[in-house]
Scaffold this motif. Structure first.
Motif: not given
Length: 175
Positions: A9-17, A166-170, A174-175
């Motif tokens: 699962y690769c790429g620059d998008g959110k959701g690989k993990t 400018g909205i950082y990981a929440r 995101e984690y």
């Protein structure tokens, strides 16, 4: 399983993990034993608490969280290399036990790219994996050798992301 396959699962998008965790949970829910590991992540990620509660999933926790590798001092980078080499050895030993049906290595691509794991050993490990073992690897920019070895390669593409505004990981999202 008669034949385990290799997923990327690769790429620059959110959701690989998230995709890798979804597969791990699905496998555990079907009675498969899962070994879940990760490189270059923070130990405070919300998914770890839940994964630890699933009896079919064993999580190899990181000794310490370090932050972004490229921002570390040379001294810290060496410490990271030593820590992740120990983690790599622990993964190898766990797989040798034959207890697992699925292995998830989150952020494998970054560990490989930054030489935090021995590249030749990683390739050999994938080439000679136990026949029944399903392996899931995540991260950006997989090496072409890894793509060739994989049976599935899914690219998650960013179209839009709040970080760009400018909205950082929440926490919890995101984690």
């Amino acid at each position: 399983m008669e034949q385990g396959l290799i997923h990327i699962y690769c790429g620059d998008g959110k959701g690989k993990t998230s995709a890798a965790i979804g597969l791990a949970v699905r496998a555990a829910g079907s009675g498969l034993k899962v070994l879940f590991t990760r490189f270059l992540k923070n130990e405070s990620s919300g998914e770890l608490a839940i994964l630890d509660d699933i009896s079919q999933i064993k999580v190899l926790h990181l000794e310490k969280s370090y932050g972004f590798f490229k921002n570390l001092s040379e001294e810290k980078k060496q410490e990271v290399r030593e820590t992740y080499l120990r983690l790599w050895r622990a993964i190898e030993l766990e797989i040798l036990t034959g207890r697992y049906d699925v292995l998830v290595i989150d952020e494998f691509m970054a560990a490989y790219r930054y030489d935090l794991i021995p590249k030749e050993e990683a390739i050999e490990f994938l080439e000679k994996k136990p026949k029944e073992l399903e392996i899931v690897l995540t991260g950006r920019n997989p090496d072409e050798k890894l793509v060739e070895l994989a049976d599935y390669v899914s690219e998650i593409k960013k179209v839009k992301h709040p970080f760009d505004q400018g909205i950082y990981a929440r926490k919890g999202i995101e984690y």
